[in-house]
Write an enzyme that holds these catalytic residues in place. Structure first.
Site, PDB file in Angstrom:
ATOM      1  N   HIS A  67      43.835  50.995  36.771  1.00 58.68           N
ATOM      2  CA  HIS A  67      44.339  49.761  37.356  1.00 58.68           C
ATOM      3  C   HIS A  67      43.669  49.534  38.710  1.00 58.68           C
ATOM      4  O   HIS A  67      43.102  50.454  39.300  1.00 58.68           O
ATOM      5  CB  HIS A  67      45.859  49.827  37.546  1.00 58.68           C
ATOM      6  N   THR A  68      43.754  48.310  39.171  1.00 62.57           N
ATOM      7  CA  THR A  68      43.184  47.984  40.475  1.00 62.57           C
ATOM      8  C   THR A  68      43.886  48.785  41.562  1.00 62.57           C
ATOM      9  O   THR A  68      45.109  48.725  41.698  1.00 62.57           O
ATOM     10  CB  THR A  68      43.330  46.483  40.762  1.00 62.57           C
ATOM     11  N   GLN A  69      43.101  49.541  42.324  1.00 64.98           N
ATOM     12  CA  GLN A  69      43.665  50.356  43.405  1.00 64.98           C
ATOM     13  C   GLN A  69      43.646  49.619  44.737  1.00 64.98           C
ATOM     14  O   GLN A  69      44.430  49.926  45.630  1.00 64.98           O
ATOM     15  CB  GLN A  69      42.870  51.661  43.535  1.00 64.98           C
TER      16      GLN A  69
ATOM     17  N   TRP B 263      48.209  41.836  42.911  1.00 67.40           N
ATOM     18  CA  TRP B 263      47.912  41.999  44.338  1.00 67.40           C
ATOM     19  C   TRP B 263      47.924  40.651  45.064  1.00 67.40           C
ATOM     20  O   TRP B 263      46.915  40.213  45.610  1.00 67.40           O
ATOM     21  CB  TRP B 263      46.569  42.688  44.514  1.00 67.40           C
TER      22      TRP B 263
END
Length: 275
Positions: free
Chosen positions: A40-42, A150
């Site tokens: 997943h996007t960190q 995000w």
């Protein structure tokens, strides 16, 4: 041939595993996608900074600049971070722009489905509070799966059933609240006090007095966007304002504040000053 710079022109060793010039040898194949670990996007890469919102007499205003930064690089300077949803709702997003693009796609699909249902029965269109509730549940569900969206989003609009304005906030943790003035990111520290001061000067601290006019709200947002341009290194002096009333949504063309930097000559550490 060995492609290392120190060995250019030398033959590839016999023990080499592959040779791009010899079809008998090839690089090992990558594992199929379904066998790769889930990632997943960190951390967001291309991001937008603060968005602002304020209620006025008869509607809601949202403001956001047109910059999307790649880290500290002012990379994309014509990004619209105000998006209309239906006839009486606008969302404004800060944070990751790719997640915002995905979010717009999902919300537009839901609106098309709701519009199709309204053609066959008396199904009412989605109100700003309906969209806000959906985003609150979506953001919290994604957060619970360790795969957050995000973004920090402001939802503003006009509720035709209740005949009143709506302004709400939701972020990547699923945090939600509503207030007459809202701001995200750096604007929550710099612009929010200015918005509250202007709102309370007219409506009082309890908010029960008369609200500011549309012209006054526009002037306050213009002033806040100028202050953010001065203070926020990720902002830009090019922004849009969305106005939502019972008559519909109007998003302005991009405009700029009149600024001057002459005072910077007196600041210690500016330019070539040493004292």
């Amino acid at each position: 041939m060995n492609h290392h710079p120190a060995a250019w022109g030398r033959p590839l060793p016999a023990s080499a595993s592959f040779d791009m010039y010899n079809p008998q040898f090839s690089a090992p194949k990558a594992a199929p996608a379904h066998q790769m670990p889930v990632a997943h996007t960190q951390q967001p890469l291309v991001t937008g900074t603060s968005v602002l919102g304020i209620k006025f007499d008869g509607g809601v205003m949202l403001a956001a600049d047109n910059l999307a930064s790649y880290g500290s690089l002012a990379r994309f300077k014509d990004i619209e971070r105000l998006h209309p949803l239906g006839p009486h709702t606008v969302i404004a997003a800060a944070g990751d722009m790719s997640d915002f693009q995905w979010l717009k796609k999902e919300l537009n699909a839901i609106l098309r489905e709701e519009q199709a249902l309204s053609l066959t029965d008396s199904h009412p269109s989605l109100s700003p509070s309906n969209i806000y509730d959906f985003l609150a549940n979506l953001f919290y569900a994604r957060r619970s799966k360790m795969n957050p969206v995000w973004n920090a989003v402001l939802v503003g609009g006009w509720d035709r059933v209740k005949a009143e304005t709506f302004l709400g906030y939701v972020d990547l943790l699923g945090t939600t609240y509503s207030a007459p003035t809202l701001a995200t990111g750096f604007g929550a520290h710099i612009a929010q006090p200015l918005l509250r001061e202007a709102f309370e000067a007219k409506a009082g601290t309890d908010g029960k007095g008369p609200l500011m006019t549309q012209q006054e709200a526009t002037a306050v947002l213009d002033d806040c966007m100028k202050v953010l341009f001065y203070r926020d290194a990720r902002s830009m002096n090019k922004y849009q304002i969305a106005t939502v009333t019972k008559d519909g949504v109007v998003i302005s063309d991009s405009k700029s504040s009149e600024t001057q930097w002459g005072f910077a000559e007196d600041l210690r550490g500016y330019g070539a000053q040493t004292q």
